[in-house]
Design a protein around this motif. Sequence first.
Motif, PDB file in Angstrom:
ATOM      1  N   ILE A 152       0.836  -1.202   0.000  1.00 30.44           N
ATOM      2  CA  ILE A 152       0.000   0.000   0.000  1.00 30.44           C
ATOM      3  C   ILE A 152       0.868   1.249   0.000  1.00 30.44           C
ATOM      4  CG2 ILE A 152      -1.695   1.324   1.314  1.00 30.44           C
ATOM      5  CD1 ILE A 152      -2.883  -1.015  -0.118  1.00 30.44           C
ATOM      6  N   ASP A 153       1.951   1.223   0.815  1.00 25.33           N
ATOM      7  CA  ASP A 153       2.858   2.376   0.825  1.00 25.33           C
ATOM      8  C   ASP A 153       3.480   2.590  -0.543  1.00 25.33           C
ATOM      9  OD1 ASP A 153       2.283   2.792   3.467  1.00 25.33           O
ATOM     10  OD2 ASP A 153       4.057   1.710   4.226  1.00 25.33           O
ATOM     11  N   GLN A 154       3.851   1.488  -1.204  1.00 27.79           N
ATOM     12  CA  GLN A 154       4.415   1.610  -2.552  1.00 27.79           C
ATOM     13  C   GLN A 154       3.410   2.232  -3.527  1.00 27.79           C
ATOM     14  OE1 GLN A 154       7.536   1.050  -3.661  1.00 27.79           O
ATOM     15  NE2 GLN A 154       6.821   1.886  -5.634  1.00 27.79           N
ATOM     16  N   LEU A 155       2.113   1.809  -3.389  1.00 30.09           N
ATOM     17  CA  LEU A 155       1.067   2.371  -4.240  1.00 30.09           C
ATOM     18  C   LEU A 155       0.919   3.865  -3.990  1.00 30.09           C
ATOM     19  CD1 LEU A 155      -1.271   2.053  -6.260  1.00 30.09           C
ATOM     20  CD2 LEU A 155      -2.752   1.480  -4.325  1.00 30.09           C
ATOM     21  N   HIS A 156       0.950   4.264  -2.718  1.00 30.80           N
ATOM     22  CA  HIS A 156       0.831   5.690  -2.407  1.00 30.80           C
ATOM     23  C   HIS A 156       2.005   6.471  -2.984  1.00 30.80           C
ATOM     24  CE1 HIS A 156      -1.984   4.818   1.239  1.00 30.80           C
ATOM     25  NE2 HIS A 156      -2.595   4.701   0.061  1.00 30.80           N
ATOM     26  N   THR A 157       3.196   5.840  -2.933  1.00 32.67           N
ATOM     27  CA  THR A 157       4.362   6.501  -3.505  1.00 32.67           C
ATOM     28  C   THR A 157       4.176   6.709  -5.013  1.00 32.67           C
ATOM     29  OG1 THR A 157       5.801   5.534  -1.819  1.00 32.67           O
ATOM     30  CG2 THR A 157       6.845   6.330  -3.843  1.00 32.67           C
ATOM     31  N   ASP A 158       3.688   5.656  -5.699  1.00 35.84           N
ATOM     32  CA  ASP A 158       3.464   5.765  -7.145  1.00 35.84           C
ATOM     33  C   ASP A 158       2.418   6.837  -7.465  1.00 35.84           C
ATOM     34  OD1 ASP A 158       5.265   3.715  -7.427  1.00 35.84           O
ATOM     35  OD2 ASP A 158       3.732   2.149  -7.605  1.00 35.84           O
ATOM     36  N   LEU A 159       1.351   6.879  -6.643  1.00 32.06           N
ATOM     37  CA  LEU A 159       0.309   7.888  -6.859  1.00 32.06           C
ATOM     38  C   LEU A 159       0.859   9.291  -6.638  1.00 32.06           C
ATOM     39  CD1 LEU A 159      -2.725   6.139  -5.110  1.00 32.06           C
ATOM     40  CD2 LEU A 159      -2.412   6.498  -7.564  1.00 32.06           C
ATOM     41  N   SER A 160       1.713   9.455  -5.627  1.00 25.56           N
ATOM     42  CA  SER A 160       2.293  10.771  -5.359  1.00 25.56           C
ATOM     43  C   SER A 160       3.171  11.226  -6.518  1.00 25.56           C
ATOM     44  CB  SER A 160       3.106  10.723  -4.062  1.00 25.56           C
ATOM     45  OG  SER A 160       2.274  10.422  -2.953  1.00 25.56           O
ATOM     46  N   VAL A 161       3.933  10.286  -7.081  1.00 29.63           N
ATOM     47  CA  VAL A 161       4.778  10.630  -8.225  1.00 29.63           C
ATOM     48  C   VAL A 161       3.916  11.116  -9.395  1.00 29.63           C
ATOM     49  CG1 VAL A 161       6.353   9.676  -9.956  1.00 29.63           C
ATOM     50  CG2 VAL A 161       6.647   9.085  -7.543  1.00 29.63           C
ATOM     51  N   LEU A 162       2.815  10.389  -9.638  1.00 35.11           N
ATOM     52  CA  LEU A 162       1.923  10.785 -10.734  1.00 35.11           C
ATOM     53  C   LEU A 162       1.355  12.184 -10.486  1.00 35.11           C
ATOM     54  CD1 LEU A 162       0.278  10.154 -13.293  1.00 35.11           C
ATOM     55  CD2 LEU A 162      -1.461   9.130 -11.809  1.00 35.11           C
ATOM     56  N   ARG A 163       0.902  12.434  -9.256  1.00 35.24           N
ATOM     57  CA  ARG A 163       0.307  13.743  -8.958  1.00 35.24           C
ATOM     58  C   ARG A 163       1.330  14.868  -9.109  1.00 35.24           C
ATOM     59  NH1 ARG A 163      -2.042  10.624  -4.650  1.00 35.24           N
ATOM     60  NH2 ARG A 163      -4.284  10.268  -5.012  1.00 35.24           N
ATOM     61  N   GLU A 164       2.522  14.654  -8.575  1.00 35.02           N
ATOM     62  CA  GLU A 164       3.540  15.694  -8.663  1.00 35.02           C
ATOM     63  C   GLU A 164       3.902  15.981 -10.123  1.00 35.02           C
ATOM     64  OE1 GLU A 164       4.750  17.642  -6.406  1.00 35.02           O
ATOM     65  OE2 GLU A 164       3.486  16.734  -4.859  1.00 35.02           O
ATOM     66  N   THR A 165       4.035  14.899 -10.899  1.00 34.13           N
ATOM     67  CA  THR A 165       4.386  15.083 -12.306  1.00 34.13           C
ATOM     68  C   THR A 165       3.314  15.878 -13.041  1.00 34.13           C
ATOM     69  OG1 THR A 165       5.612  12.994 -12.304  1.00 34.13           O
ATOM     70  CG2 THR A 165       4.961  13.890 -14.453  1.00 34.13           C
ATOM     71  N   GLU A 166       2.057  15.510 -12.806  1.00 36.71           N
ATOM     72  CA  GLU A 166       0.958  16.197 -13.483  1.00 36.71           C
ATOM     73  C   GLU A 166       0.842  17.643 -13.025  1.00 36.71           C
ATOM     74  OE1 GLU A 166      -1.171  15.345 -16.033  1.00 36.71           O
ATOM     75  OE2 GLU A 166       0.365  13.805 -16.216  1.00 36.71           O
ATOM     76  N   ARG A 167       1.094  17.894 -11.724  1.00 39.57           N
ATOM     77  CA  ARG A 167       1.022  19.278 -11.241  1.00 39.57           C
ATOM     78  C   ARG A 167       2.085  20.131 -11.903  1.00 39.57           C
ATOM     79  NH1 ARG A 167       0.142  16.735  -6.034  1.00 39.57           N
ATOM     80  NH2 ARG A 167      -2.059  16.963  -5.426  1.00 39.57           N
ATOM     81  N   ASP A 168       3.290  19.567 -12.059  1.00 43.69           N
ATOM     82  CA  ASP A 168       4.351  20.309 -12.738  1.00 43.69           C
ATOM     83  C   ASP A 168       3.968  20.618 -14.181  1.00 43.69           C
ATOM     84  OD1 ASP A 168       5.791  20.173 -10.411  1.00 43.69           O
ATOM     85  OD2 ASP A 168       7.009  18.450 -11.033  1.00 43.69           O
ATOM     86  N   VAL A 169       3.366  19.621 -14.840  1.00 44.36           N
ATOM     87  CA  VAL A 169       2.967  19.826 -16.234  1.00 44.36           C
ATOM     88  C   VAL A 169       1.892  20.911 -16.328  1.00 44.36           C
ATOM     89  CG1 VAL A 169       1.833  18.749 -18.214  1.00 44.36           C
ATOM     90  CG2 VAL A 169       3.603  17.510 -16.948  1.00 44.36           C
ATOM     91  N   ILE A 170       0.912  20.854 -15.408  1.00 46.21           N
ATOM     92  CA  ILE A 170      -0.175  21.844 -15.415  1.00 46.21           C
ATOM     93  C   ILE A 170       0.374  23.240 -15.147  1.00 46.21           C
ATOM     94  CG2 ILE A 170      -2.248  22.593 -14.182  1.00 46.21           C
ATOM     95  CD1 ILE A 170      -2.937  19.659 -13.782  1.00 46.21           C
ATOM     96  N   GLN A 171       1.313  23.345 -14.187  1.00 47.04           N
ATOM     97  CA  GLN A 171       1.879  24.653 -13.857  1.00 47.04           C
ATOM     98  C   GLN A 171       2.641  25.221 -15.048  1.00 47.04           C
ATOM     99  OE1 GLN A 171       4.345  24.604 -10.390  1.00 47.04           O
ATOM    100  NE2 GLN A 171       4.694  26.815 -10.380  1.00 47.04           N
ATOM    101  N   ALA A 172       3.432  24.383 -15.710  1.00 47.63           N
ATOM    102  CA  ALA A 172       4.186  24.851 -16.869  1.00 47.63           C
ATOM    103  C   ALA A 172       3.239  25.265 -17.997  1.00 47.63           C
ATOM    104  CB  ALA A 172       5.130  23.745 -17.357  1.00 47.63           C
ATOM    105  N   ARG A 173       2.188  24.480 -18.168  1.00 47.50           N
ATOM    106  CA  ARG A 173       1.214  24.800 -19.212  1.00 47.50           C
ATOM    107  C   ARG A 173       0.507  26.121 -18.906  1.00 47.50           C
ATOM    108  NH1 ARG A 173      -2.343  20.527 -18.778  1.00 47.50           N
ATOM    109  NH2 ARG A 173      -0.782  19.200 -19.761  1.00 47.50           N
ATOM    110  N   ASP A 174       0.123  26.332 -17.643  1.00 48.41           N
ATOM    111  CA  ASP A 174      -0.545  27.583 -17.260  1.00 48.41           C
ATOM    112  C   ASP A 174       0.374  28.785 -17.474  1.00 48.41           C
ATOM    113  OD1 ASP A 174      -2.769  26.158 -16.593  1.00 48.41           O
ATOM    114  OD2 ASP A 174      -2.351  26.121 -14.432  1.00 48.41           O
ATOM    115  N   THR A 175       1.671  28.617 -17.150  1.00 49.97           N
ATOM    116  CA  THR A 175       2.622  29.728 -17.349  1.00 49.97           C
ATOM    117  C   THR A 175       2.739  30.093 -18.822  1.00 49.97           C
ATOM    118  OG1 THR A 175       3.867  29.023 -15.398  1.00 49.97           O
ATOM    119  CG2 THR A 175       4.994  30.457 -16.967  1.00 49.97           C
TER     120      THR A 175
END
Length: 628
Positions: A152-175
């Motif tokens: 479960i911890d590994q799954l949460h880690t994978d989900l966090s990586v996905l969220r962080e990556t997408e947030r970075d992409v969204i922020q760059a796109r918004d800029t």
Amino acid sequence: MSGAKGGLIRRMVLATCVLVVFVGGAFATLLVSISENRETARLSQRSHELFAAADQVNRHTIELRAAQESYALSGDKEFLARWQTAHTALVESNQHLEALATTDTQRQQTRQIAQTSTAFADEVSRPAVEAAQRGDAGAKSASVLLEGDRRIDQLHTDLSVLRETERDVIQARDTETAATANREMIAIIAGIAGSALAIALVGGYQTRLLVQPIRRAAAMADRLAGGALGTRMPETGKAEIGRLERSFNVMAEALQHSVGTQSALRRVATLVAHGGTPGEVLAAVVEELGRLVGTGAARIVRFEADGTATVVAAWGAPDPEMPVGARVSLGDDTATGIVQRTGQTARMGSFDGATALVAIHARELGAHASVSAPISVAGRLWGAVTVFAMGDQPMPPDAEERLTAATDLIGTAVANAQAHDDLAASRTRVVLATDEARRRIERDLHDGVQQRLLSLGLDVRRIQHTVSARQPELRAELSEVVDGINGTVDDVREISRGVHPAILTEGGLKPALKALARRSAVDVDVDLDLADRLPGPVEVAAYYVVAEALANAAKYACATRIEVRGAVRDGRLDVSVRDDGVGGADPGRGSGLVGLADRVEALGGTIRVDSPAGRGTHLRVQLPLLHT
């Protein structure tokens, strides 16, 4: 002159080109901006959908683990069912998550999440559940729990990586979008400013050179467009302006005439479509025609086989000597007589010297001219419509054309109204003939077959009494024959009651409905406020409607109580049947009420069924007493 025209055209073309460049550039920039914003919004929406799908995977994984541990601790199969549901949902959520991935990074990360959650489900949770099903104590051991926590911890880690990556992409796109929007805003403002300047210059140029000479024409056109069809311009202009004023006046006059004609024809067509009796339709149509042509009086006559004519509709200048319904003889010196003889439109410019009675009456009423047009129904000359110019009123020169434009509608009105009356009369005759046949069959069964069977039963009974007591078998057989005859008599009585109940003929509707209520398998509350007898067809129609409603309520509605109400109000019989059943009845799906509706409508009545699901059925019938 030519050079001036050429210079004006060149300047207008140049100004238009400049305007097109500025406006086109502004709109092109705006369209690009809109397209980029839509793409950004779409990608952002896809990212949010990806977040939502990842949360679904996480939630279903947690539910899977909770159901696994609960089942391992309690052994309750309800938790096993929850585990199976969560497992199925997890598989679907993983598939949905991977389907949303569009970039290589997203595909890699979603695939990792799916593998981690699937590995937990297949390598940790499923073996634990299977061990619990076998009763193995290892299903709830610390090692299993620890391994589950790790996965479960590994799954949460994978989900966090996905969220962080997408947030970075969204922020760059918004800029990037913000920077692009700033550039586009500057371009749009410049384009709009340039367009406004070009429009102002072109507008000022047109105003100075073109608008002033035609301002008066525009004002008059506004009045015409506002409905003042009598508007006319003084023809004082010169050259092209003068021709414009004259053309405007000709157009206004033609429009005034066209609108008046079309409005009158539309009203006539509406009257035809609404139906009604021939008298009602023609009375309204003749008024519209009189107003359409612009005369003071109008008449519609029907040609008879003996050469006379009947006045069927009249408007204006009432003639007490020849009212509607009067039968008159037409002479050759009347427009209507010429139509009767030739079948062609005719005009009488004067009634001076006329000898026909109708012409003399028209002259005495103040008519000085008339125009008559033929009316055809089904390809046959049916009659004529005639308009009269009264007093000093002139007869319009195009009166023939105006009348001819409406005669087809009059013929259609007459044909439709006659067809409607013929159909209603035919349906009434069929209903009355059917009821009379029912009565005759009931009388034949009662007075013929039933009486013969009763007489035969008495004869057999008399023979039975003459048989010796030493022949008990014969006496028993004769008794069975008598019982069979009596049973047949009962069957005949039941059949005759279904064909046409004798109590309806002998006692009327009130006792007949009460007898129906007594025979009903469901409790029936009867409240009737009726006279002793009503017209026979009305009683028969009401009886069979109530009988069908009671039968449907008992057979299909699962009703426990039925209310039957009947009263005579305003010359109509109003019958209501309401039950407390399941409702949902649809008369259009083969119900016996379809035939009853035909019977009711043939008598000029109405039938309405209100049957909402779960709230019972309410049937209401209204039958006019005077129709029959």
